[in-house]
Design a protein around this motif. Structure first.
Motif, PDB file in Angstrom:
ATOM      1  N   ILE A 112       0.925  12.253  -7.862  1.00 29.84           N
ATOM      2  CA  ILE A 112       0.138  10.927  -7.363  1.00 29.84           C
ATOM      3  C   ILE A 112       0.841   9.799  -8.379  1.00 29.84           C
ATOM      4  CG2 ILE A 112      -1.961   9.620  -7.066  1.00 29.84           C
ATOM      5  CD1 ILE A 112      -3.028  12.203  -6.153  1.00 29.84           C
ATOM      6  N   MET A 113       0.602  10.142  -9.590  1.00 34.30           N
ATOM      7  CA  MET A 113       0.928   8.936 -10.750  1.00 34.30           C
ATOM      8  C   MET A 113       2.378   8.632 -10.393  1.00 34.30           C
ATOM      9  SD  MET A 113      -2.129   8.237 -11.432  1.00 34.30           S
ATOM     10  CE  MET A 113      -1.354   6.472 -12.374  1.00 34.30           C
ATOM     11  N   SER A 114       3.398   9.708 -10.143  1.00 36.12           N
ATOM     12  CA  SER A 114       4.680   9.460 -10.140  1.00 36.12           C
ATOM     13  C   SER A 114       5.081   8.563  -9.010  1.00 36.12           C
ATOM     14  CB  SER A 114       5.371  10.957  -9.941  1.00 36.12           C
ATOM     15  OG  SER A 114       6.803  10.689  -9.660  1.00 36.12           O
TER      16      SER A 114
ATOM     17  N   ARG B  37       6.485   2.846  -7.492  1.00 29.54           N
ATOM     18  CA  ARG B  37       6.141   1.655  -6.921  1.00 29.54           C
ATOM     19  C   ARG B  37       5.349   0.451  -7.467  1.00 29.54           C
ATOM     20  NH1 ARG B  37       6.589   5.943  -4.220  1.00 29.54           N
ATOM     21  NH2 ARG B  37       7.516   6.380  -2.383  1.00 29.54           N
ATOM     22  N   ALA B  38       5.405   0.577  -8.861  1.00 30.36           N
ATOM     23  CA  ALA B  38       4.407  -0.245  -9.883  1.00 30.36           C
ATOM     24  C   ALA B  38       4.240  -1.558  -9.572  1.00 30.36           C
ATOM     25  CB  ALA B  38       4.543   0.202 -11.275  1.00 30.36           C
TER      26      ALA B  38
ATOM     27  N   ARG C 140       0.747  -1.265  -0.124  1.00 29.38           N
ATOM     28  CA  ARG C 140      -0.084  -0.074   0.091  1.00 29.38           C
ATOM     29  C   ARG C 140       1.033   1.269  -0.048  1.00 29.38           C
ATOM     30  NH1 ARG C 140      -2.912  -3.886   2.033  1.00 29.38           N
ATOM     31  NH2 ARG C 140      -5.243  -3.760   2.420  1.00 29.38           N
ATOM     32  N   VAL C 141       0.206   2.210  -0.681  1.00 28.06           N
ATOM     33  CA  VAL C 141       1.053   3.561  -0.522  1.00 28.06           C
ATOM     34  C   VAL C 141      -0.146   4.531  -0.166  1.00 28.06           C
ATOM     35  CG1 VAL C 141       1.992   5.487  -2.072  1.00 28.06           C
ATOM     36  CG2 VAL C 141       2.597   2.957  -2.395  1.00 28.06           C
ATOM     37  N   LEU C 142       0.390   5.465   0.784  1.00 28.56           N
ATOM     38  CA  LEU C 142      -0.695   6.282   1.495  1.00 28.56           C
ATOM     39  C   LEU C 142      -0.068   7.662   1.074  1.00 28.56           C
ATOM     40  CD1 LEU C 142      -2.740   7.414   3.464  1.00 28.56           C
ATOM     41  CD2 LEU C 142      -1.008   7.123   5.293  1.00 28.56           C
TER      42      LEU C 142
ATOM     43  N   PRO D 270      -3.273  -2.189 -13.837  1.00 27.23           N
ATOM     44  CA  PRO D 270      -4.115  -3.241 -13.633  1.00 27.23           C
ATOM     45  C   PRO D 270      -3.741  -4.086 -12.179  1.00 27.23           C
ATOM     46  CG  PRO D 270      -3.350  -3.349 -15.930  1.00 27.23           C
ATOM     47  CD  PRO D 270      -2.572  -2.452 -15.169  1.00 27.23           C
ATOM     48  N   GLY D 271      -4.650  -4.299 -11.605  1.00 26.93           N
ATOM     49  CA  GLY D 271      -4.481  -5.138 -10.248  1.00 26.93           C
ATOM     50  C   GLY D 271      -4.332  -3.938  -9.068  1.00 26.93           C
ATOM     51  N   ALA D 272      -3.974  -2.872  -9.424  1.00 25.14           N
ATOM     52  CA  ALA D 272      -3.903  -1.749  -8.248  1.00 25.14           C
ATOM     53  C   ALA D 272      -5.298  -1.163  -7.955  1.00 25.14           C
ATOM     54  CB  ALA D 272      -3.012  -0.882  -8.524  1.00 25.14           C
TER      55      ALA D 272
END
Length: 117
Positions: free
Chosen positions: A37-39, A44-45, A16-18, A78-80
């Protein structure tokens, strides 16, 4: 024009990323916030399962905040998935409810609930 600080540095939890978001989200900062946010998500992809956007201290959010959440949701790998933390009686929670995005993005009243999800 209001200049607000960027979201806090991402805090990593297992999978998780907060990201804590600023006090106001509107046309002045939504585009910059999306890039930040996308960076953080791209960095951490390979291990990102859940991105938690914390609106706990956000006192103002207009339709640009809704667009921000929706854009993040559609741009994640995908998956996140995206979870939102917003106080039940706060502006972000009400805006997400009124626009219908709350049906598509889980919204939690507090951070411990979101991190446990």
């Amino acid at each position: 024009m209001t200049f607000l600080p960027p979201p806090t540095e991402p805090r990593d939890h297992p999978g998780r990323v907060l990201l804590a978001l600023p006090h106001e989200i509107d046309a002045c900062n939504a585009t910059e916030l999306l890039a930040l946010i996308m960076s953080a998500a791209r960095a951490r992809a390979e291990r990102l399962r859940v991105l938690v956007l914390d609106f706990s201290t956000t006192s103002f959010m207009d339709s640009q905040g809704v667009r921000l959440v929706n854009d993040v949701r559609t741009l994640l790998y995908p998956g996140a998935r995206v979870l939102v933390v917003a106080e039940a009686d706060g502006v972000p929670s009400r805006v997400l409810e009124l626009t219908g995005l709350r049906r598509d993005v889980p919204v939690y009243d507090n951070l411990p609930e979101a991190l446990a999800a």
